[in-house]
Design an enzyme around this catalytic site. Sequence first.
Site, PDB file in Angstrom:
ATOM      1  N   GLU A 174      11.065  -8.173  -4.938  1.00  0.00           N
ATOM      2  CA  GLU A 174       9.645  -8.217  -4.562  1.00  0.00           C
ATOM      3  C   GLU A 174       8.739  -8.694  -5.676  1.00  0.00           C
ATOM      4  OE1 GLU A 174       9.099  -4.025  -3.235  1.00  0.00           O
ATOM      5  OE2 GLU A 174       7.932  -4.951  -1.638  1.00  0.00           O
ATOM      6  N   LYS A 201       0.745  -5.197   1.362  1.00  0.00           N
ATOM      7  CA  LYS A 201       1.137  -3.786   1.289  1.00  0.00           C
ATOM      8  C   LYS A 201       1.395  -3.205   2.673  1.00  0.00           C
ATOM      9  CE  LYS A 201       1.466   0.206  -0.902  1.00  0.00           C
ATOM     10  NZ  LYS A 201       2.723   0.390  -1.636  1.00  0.00           N
ATOM     11  N   HIS A 210      35.205  -6.183  -1.918  1.00  0.00           N
ATOM     12  CA  HIS A 210      35.432  -6.782  -0.598  1.00  0.00           C
ATOM     13  C   HIS A 210      34.602  -8.049  -0.398  1.00  0.00           C
ATOM     14  CE1 HIS A 210      37.872  -3.402   0.678  1.00  0.00           C
ATOM     15  NE2 HIS A 210      36.952  -2.603   0.138  1.00  0.00           N
ATOM     16  N   CYS A 213      -4.097  -8.413   6.322  1.00  0.00           N
ATOM     17  CA  CYS A 213      -5.506  -8.777   6.305  1.00  0.00           C
ATOM     18  C   CYS A 213      -6.350  -7.508   6.222  1.00  0.00           C
ATOM     19  CB  CYS A 213      -5.960  -9.556   7.534  1.00  0.00           C
ATOM     20  SG  CYS A 213      -5.102 -11.103   7.768  1.00  0.00           S
ATOM     21  N   ASN A 235      -8.222  -8.975  11.902  1.00  0.00           N
ATOM     22  CA  ASN A 235      -6.912  -8.568  11.375  1.00  0.00           C
ATOM     23  C   ASN A 235      -5.997  -8.377  12.577  1.00  0.00           C
ATOM     24  OD1 ASN A 235      -4.728  -7.246  10.160  1.00  0.00           O
ATOM     25  ND2 ASN A 235      -5.759  -5.273  10.197  1.00  0.00           N
ATOM     26  N   GLY A 236      -4.950  -9.183  12.661  1.00  0.00           N
ATOM     27  CA  GLY A 236      -4.030  -9.065  13.793  1.00  0.00           C
ATOM     28  C   GLY A 236      -3.581 -10.438  14.248  1.00  0.00           C
ATOM     29  N   GLU A 259      17.209   0.015  -2.912  1.00  0.00           N
ATOM     30  CA  GLU A 259      15.795   0.076  -3.287  1.00  0.00           C
ATOM     31  C   GLU A 259      15.562  -0.631  -4.633  1.00  0.00           C
ATOM     32  OE1 GLU A 259      13.091   0.623  -1.955  1.00  0.00           O
ATOM     33  OE2 GLU A 259      11.674   1.186  -3.514  1.00  0.00           O
ATOM     34  N   ARG A 290      -3.692  -5.708   1.278  1.00  0.00           N
ATOM     35  CA  ARG A 290      -3.323  -6.087   2.646  1.00  0.00           C
ATOM     36  C   ARG A 290      -3.125  -7.591   2.811  1.00  0.00           C
ATOM     37  NH1 ARG A 290      -4.533  -1.818   6.072  1.00  0.00           N
ATOM     38  NH2 ARG A 290      -4.439  -3.226   7.835  1.00  0.00           N
ATOM     39  N   TRP A 322      -4.023 -12.489   4.944  1.00  0.00           N
ATOM     40  CA  TRP A 322      -2.576 -12.748   4.802  1.00  0.00           C
ATOM     41  C   TRP A 322      -2.258 -13.705   5.936  1.00  0.00           C
ATOM     42  CZ3 TRP A 322       2.009 -12.017   7.609  1.00  0.00           C
ATOM     43  CH2 TRP A 322       3.187 -12.099   6.859  1.00  0.00           C
ATOM     44  N   LYS A 348      13.063  -3.779  -5.173  1.00  0.00           N
ATOM     45  CA  LYS A 348      11.963  -3.789  -6.154  1.00  0.00           C
ATOM     46  C   LYS A 348      12.033  -5.052  -6.999  1.00  0.00           C
ATOM     47  CE  LYS A 348       9.819  -1.514  -4.893  1.00  0.00           C
ATOM     48  NZ  LYS A 348       9.854  -0.553  -3.826  1.00  0.00           N
TER      49      LYS A 348
HETATM   50  C1  AGP Z   1       7.930  -1.634  -0.528  1.00  0.00           C
HETATM   51  O1  AGP Z   1       7.990  -1.946  -1.862  1.00  0.00           O
HETATM   52  C2  AGP Z   1       7.572  -2.703   0.352  1.00  0.00           C
HETATM   53  N1  AGP Z   1       6.411  -3.362  -0.062  1.00  0.00           N
HETATM   54  C3  AGP Z   1       7.754  -2.542   1.845  1.00  0.00           C
HETATM   55  O2  AGP Z   1       9.116  -2.675   2.058  1.00  0.00           O
HETATM   56  C4  AGP Z   1       7.242  -1.247   2.541  1.00  0.00           C
HETATM   57  O3  AGP Z   1       7.981  -0.153   2.102  1.00  0.00           O
HETATM   58  C5  AGP Z   1       7.371  -1.411   4.052  1.00  0.00           C
HETATM   59  O4  AGP Z   1       6.570  -2.472   4.467  1.00  0.00           O
HETATM   60  C6  AGP Z   1       7.024  -0.170   4.826  1.00  0.00           C
HETATM   61  O5  AGP Z   1       5.709   0.232   4.590  1.00  0.00           O
HETATM   62  P1  AGP Z   1       5.163   1.639   5.044  1.00  0.00           P
HETATM   63  O6  AGP Z   1       5.902   2.680   4.274  1.00  0.00           O
HETATM   64  O7  AGP Z   1       3.721   1.615   4.726  1.00  0.00           O
HETATM   65  O8  AGP Z   1       5.441   1.755   6.517  1.00  0.00           O
END
Ligand code: AGP
Length: 616
Positions: free
Chosen positions: A497, A611, A513, A2, A101-102, A490, A27, A75, A494
Amino acid sequence: MCGIVGYVGHDNAGPILINGLKRLEYRGYDSAGIAVWQTDDDIRVTREIGKVKNLAANVSPEEEDAGTGISHTRWATHGGVTELNAHPHRSWDKQIYLAHNGVIENYETLKSMLLSEGVTFYSETDSEVLANLIAFNLASQRGKVTTKSVQKAIRASLNLVEGTYGLAIMCASVPGTLFGARKGSPLILGVGKHEMMLASDASAIRARTSEVVYLDDNQLVTLTDERFTITTSDDSEVKPEISTLHWRDDEADLAGYEHYMLKEIYEQPSAVENAFRGRLDIEEGTSKFGGLNLTRQQIRQIDRILIVACGTAWHSGLVGEYLIEKYARIPVEVEYASEFRYRNTPMEKNTLVIVISQSGETIDTLEAQREARRKGYHVIGIINNVGSTIARENDGGIFQHSGPEIGVASTKAFTSQLTILSMLALYLGRTRDLSYTDGCEMLDAFKSLPGLVSQTLELAPAIEKIAKKFAHYDDFLFLGRLELFPVALEGALKLKEISYIHAEGYPSAEMKHGPIALISEKCPSLVLAPDDETLRKNLSSIQEVRARKGKVIVVTDSNEVPASLADELVIIPKAHPCIRPILMTIPLQLISYYIAVELGRDVDKPRNLAKSVTVE
Ligand code: AGP
């Protein structure tokens, strides 16, 4: 999660709030809303489901001659994605308007208490409970509503709240005044000329002013167009520390790219350069960091490192583990921040804790840092966002200087973190057994990195073609060994996501395995096959996939991978192993990006994500 923005000043609040929300959309983007004063001294609330553009289409900010307002991009946590659950929330008596926000963890108890007092509710949110609680505490006070009485009601309410909050609040009886408070969720005050702002982060403020105050937990701020006061929980006034933002507002623009993610992928040559600029000590064959706040003696005494992070930052920590153990021979462990916080990890006395976070606001990482510091460990951060809570609370650290990362899928922040971790491995190695010659070779590697990243990016058109061929599979495997195993993780993250394709990362040899059972003509694999001692083994893994009709994309820096062995071969430039994970990452970012584009996904704002994850 948020984002909140508040404005008080002489300009029309509407457009300023909407522009601020656009910057904070990373956010959360389930719904958005604004509450602004009208000329007739009435507060108007507009809320829309979906992105800020939906909200913008439904308010006519130019008509609103309002100098004060608050806004929110959501969010969803408590309550579905509906207009009624969208913020700002209004108290039952139309006195208090609030953007939150929270998470208010004890909202059910507070709601029952308010219901028993006859207070009514229209939404399912925890935030409306807080708006009503403040209004209830305000109504309980006798006499005229004043700034002081609102402050008192807010403070009394926050004392009853368990959970986290960043708040922007307006009171219908106190025009031209905003109130803000924070605990656990970020809140920044922007100090302009005849105007003040509140926001979840600086990007929403930067277009108006570069002077900011980072508020601390339990502080309550009251602002009018000309002045602000900050008080702590015992009501004593705090002398504010005004900081200056150093990045330009246009750094957060698309600059002609279709998506922030693509822009940020292409910013990597400069992001990695910013990560090493001023940190290479050519004479001593090592790297140097100004902000670790550790003496040479203390650095030599480190006998263990614990890296704590989430998501992509956790993956960079895993690469760091391989690099630090390889070059500095210090045992490293990497934990998810959310796990570390709730288990009592046994730690050696001389453990150095490293937290990694692009945003510096991830709540799990922040709380893990607090836990480690509470136990007396020295915590350093690898952080991109300079004014963030994690950066302000740790014992020292290394800033990434990557510039704002807006795309929800992290790209340049990851490769910047890898650059820093590799330099840290060099630095720690040179305080131990790593030779001057080996150190100089690594320094040469860092110097060549921006050029090599640019060369790797030239593969984009070829990778786009591959992506088009592979966009319609439902499952993917990403395979890599040693420090490229986390790169495989990673790559899988990606793809998941932004394209919503199921993908898993595995160490190549683990495939046999279990995951090999998934291989068929319907499940392709992407194999990272570096030109090192594992090449032959990786070629065998590729054969095993092919024998089971699995299609294979091979990313390699070797000339010895026969073209006939791969369905698609991506050859990246050769590089020193300390920077190879960075170069190997780039084709994976590009393939995910182009697959998502091919599938018509919302690349920068993928579904269900935000984000900055500021709820546990
Ligand atoms: C990355 O593509 C993600 N959106 C997510 O995993 C992110 O890396 C994670 O939430 C950590 O965020 P930060 O680096 O801002 O702490």
